[in-house]
Scaffold this active site. Structure first.
Site, PDB file in Angstrom:
ATOM      1  N   ASP A  24       8.133   2.460  -5.709  1.00  0.00           N
ATOM      2  CA  ASP A  24       8.089   1.005  -5.549  1.00  0.00           C
ATOM      3  C   ASP A  24       9.456   0.515  -5.075  1.00  0.00           C
ATOM      4  O   ASP A  24      10.498   0.978  -5.529  1.00  0.00           O
ATOM      5  CB  ASP A  24       7.716   0.336  -6.872  1.00  0.00           C
ATOM      6  CG  ASP A  24       7.304  -1.109  -6.681  1.00  0.00           C
ATOM      7  OD1 ASP A  24       6.109  -1.406  -6.848  1.00  0.00           O
ATOM      8  OD2 ASP A  24       8.176  -1.950  -6.365  1.00  0.00           O
ATOM      9  N   ILE A  25       9.443  -0.445  -4.153  1.00  0.00           N
ATOM     10  CA  ILE A  25      10.683  -0.961  -3.570  1.00  0.00           C
ATOM     11  C   ILE A  25      11.481  -1.792  -4.583  1.00  0.00           C
ATOM     12  O   ILE A  25      12.698  -1.954  -4.435  1.00  0.00           O
ATOM     13  CB  ILE A  25      10.346  -1.796  -2.306  1.00  0.00           C
ATOM     14  CG1 ILE A  25      11.518  -1.852  -1.350  1.00  0.00           C
ATOM     15  CG2 ILE A  25       9.846  -3.175  -2.652  1.00  0.00           C
ATOM     16  CD1 ILE A  25      11.169  -2.405   0.025  1.00  0.00           C
ATOM     17  N   HIS A  32       0.007   1.453 -10.210  1.00  0.00           N
ATOM     18  CA  HIS A  32       1.410   1.604 -10.585  1.00  0.00           C
ATOM     19  C   HIS A  32       1.518   2.690 -11.645  1.00  0.00           C
ATOM     20  O   HIS A  32       0.721   2.713 -12.589  1.00  0.00           O
ATOM     21  CB  HIS A  32       1.949   0.318 -11.227  1.00  0.00           C
ATOM     22  CG  HIS A  32       1.942  -0.892 -10.350  1.00  0.00           C
ATOM     23  ND1 HIS A  32       3.081  -1.379  -9.758  1.00  0.00           N
ATOM     24  CD2 HIS A  32       0.936  -1.730  -9.992  1.00  0.00           C
ATOM     25  CE1 HIS A  32       2.786  -2.481  -9.071  1.00  0.00           C
ATOM     26  NE2 HIS A  32       1.497  -2.714  -9.196  1.00  0.00           N
ATOM     27  N   HIS A  90      -3.630  -0.310  -5.271  1.00  0.00           N
ATOM     28  CA  HIS A  90      -2.504   0.540  -5.678  1.00  0.00           C
ATOM     29  C   HIS A  90      -2.500   0.638  -7.185  1.00  0.00           C
ATOM     30  O   HIS A  90      -2.733  -0.343  -7.881  1.00  0.00           O
ATOM     31  CB  HIS A  90      -1.160   0.013  -5.163  1.00  0.00           C
ATOM     32  CG  HIS A  90      -0.954  -1.452  -5.368  1.00  0.00           C
ATOM     33  ND1 HIS A  90      -1.607  -2.392  -4.607  1.00  0.00           N
ATOM     34  CD2 HIS A  90      -0.184  -2.134  -6.249  1.00  0.00           C
ATOM     35  CE1 HIS A  90      -1.236  -3.598  -4.999  1.00  0.00           C
ATOM     36  NE2 HIS A  90      -0.385  -3.481  -6.004  1.00  0.00           N
ATOM     37  N   ASN A 114      -3.371  -4.024 -10.815  1.00  0.00           N
ATOM     38  CA  ASN A 114      -3.624  -5.469 -10.801  1.00  0.00           C
ATOM     39  C   ASN A 114      -4.743  -5.774  -9.818  1.00  0.00           C
ATOM     40  O   ASN A 114      -4.752  -5.249  -8.697  1.00  0.00           O
ATOM     41  CB  ASN A 114      -2.358  -6.214 -10.390  1.00  0.00           C
ATOM     42  CG  ASN A 114      -1.260  -6.085 -11.425  1.00  0.00           C
ATOM     43  OD1 ASN A 114      -1.527  -6.167 -12.616  1.00  0.00           O
ATOM     44  ND2 ASN A 114      -0.031  -5.876 -10.984  1.00  0.00           N
TER      45      ASN A 114
HETATM   46  P1  5GP Z   1       1.087  -5.892  -7.260  1.00  0.00           P
HETATM   47  O1  5GP Z   1       1.713  -7.142  -7.818  1.00  0.00           O
HETATM   48  O2  5GP Z   1       0.289  -6.178  -6.013  1.00  0.00           O
HETATM   49  O3  5GP Z   1       0.329  -5.120  -8.291  1.00  0.00           O
HETATM   50  O4  5GP Z   1       2.291  -4.938  -6.855  1.00  0.00           O
HETATM   51  C1  5GP Z   1       2.807  -4.826  -5.562  1.00  0.00           C
HETATM   52  C2  5GP Z   1       3.997  -3.906  -5.639  1.00  0.00           C
HETATM   53  O5  5GP Z   1       4.332  -3.489  -4.326  1.00  0.00           O
HETATM   54  C3  5GP Z   1       5.252  -4.561  -6.240  1.00  0.00           C
HETATM   55  O6  5GP Z   1       5.669  -3.808  -7.369  1.00  0.00           O
HETATM   56  C4  5GP Z   1       6.257  -4.516  -5.088  1.00  0.00           C
HETATM   57  O7  5GP Z   1       7.577  -4.275  -5.529  1.00  0.00           O
HETATM   58  C5  5GP Z   1       5.729  -3.388  -4.226  1.00  0.00           C
HETATM   59  N1  5GP Z   1       6.047  -3.523  -2.822  1.00  0.00           N
HETATM   60  C6  5GP Z   1       5.878  -4.624  -2.035  1.00  0.00           C
HETATM   61  N2  5GP Z   1       6.254  -4.371  -0.770  1.00  0.00           N
HETATM   62  C7  5GP Z   1       6.664  -3.080  -0.743  1.00  0.00           C
HETATM   63  C8  5GP Z   1       7.167  -2.229   0.299  1.00  0.00           C
HETATM   64  O8  5GP Z   1       7.313  -2.621   1.447  1.00  0.00           O
HETATM   65  N3  5GP Z   1       7.473  -0.959  -0.050  1.00  0.00           N
HETATM   66  C9  5GP Z   1       7.318  -0.492  -1.324  1.00  0.00           C
HETATM   67  N4  5GP Z   1       7.658   0.777  -1.547  1.00  0.00           N
HETATM   68  N5  5GP Z   1       6.847  -1.254  -2.333  1.00  0.00           N
HETATM   69  C10 5GP Z   1       6.533  -2.528  -2.044  1.00  0.00           C
END
Ligand code: 5GP
Length: 126
Positions: free
Chosen positions: A39-40, A112, A110, A97
C-alpha cells in the site's frame, strides 16, 4: 472519496492501471489470478493489498460474478502472501472495504493485509 459499489466497473481506476503496468507498484506476489503489492500509504508496519486480475468493483461484485477458479485462486493468493511474509505466527488482519459506509476508495476489489504490530480492536469509533 468513498465509492458507490453498485456502479459498473471503471477501467480507469488506479488498480486497473497498476494491473496494466501504467503505474508502478511495489509488487509482492503475482500469479494467474492475483497481484499483491505494498500500500502506498501504509497503516501498519506491513500493509499489503491483494487484488484479483479480473475486473471486479468490490467483494460484492467478485463473490457474485467471478468464476470458481478465480475465487479459489484469489483466496489462495491472499493466504500465500501472508504465509510467505511470515505473518501467520504473529498474526494478521484482512479487510475488504465495500462501498460508502466502509469507505472504499478504489473501485477494484482489494483485500488489505495488515500486520507487524498489535492491531487493537476491530473497529475504531467513527
Ligand atoms: P480502500 O479505502 O479503498 O479500502 O483502500 C484503498 C487503498 O489503496 C488505500 O489504503 C490507499 O493507500 C491505497 N492506494 C491508493 N492509491 C494507490 C496507489 O496508487 N498505489 C498503491 N500501492 N496503493 C494505493
Amino acid at each position: 472519496m468513498p465509492i458507490d459499489a453498485t456502479l459498473p466497473y471503471d477501467d480507469g481506476n488506479i488498480f486497473a492501471r497498476i494491473l496494466r503496468g501504467e503505474i508502478p507498484s511495489k509488487t509482492v506476489y503475482e500469479d494467474e489470478h492475483a497481484l499483491a503489492f505494498h500500500d502506498i500509504n501504509p497503516q501498519a508496519p506491513t500493509h499489503i493489498l491483494v487484488i484479483p486480475k479480473g475486473a471486479y468493483v468490490s467483494w460484492d461484485d467478485f463473490s457474485a460474478r467471478a468464476a470458481d477458479a478465480e475465487i479459489a485462486g484469489f483466496v489462495r493468493a491472499v493466504g500465500h502472501v501472508a504465509r510467505a511474509a511470515g505473518l501467520v505466527a504473529p498474526g494478521y488482519r484482512l479487510l475488504a472495504n465495500t462501498g460508502g459506509d466502509a469507505h472504499q476508495e478504489v473501485p477494484h476489489l482489494h483485500v488489505h493485509i495488515f500486520a507487524g504490530r498489535r492491531l487493537g480492536p476491530m473497529l475504531t469509533a467513527a
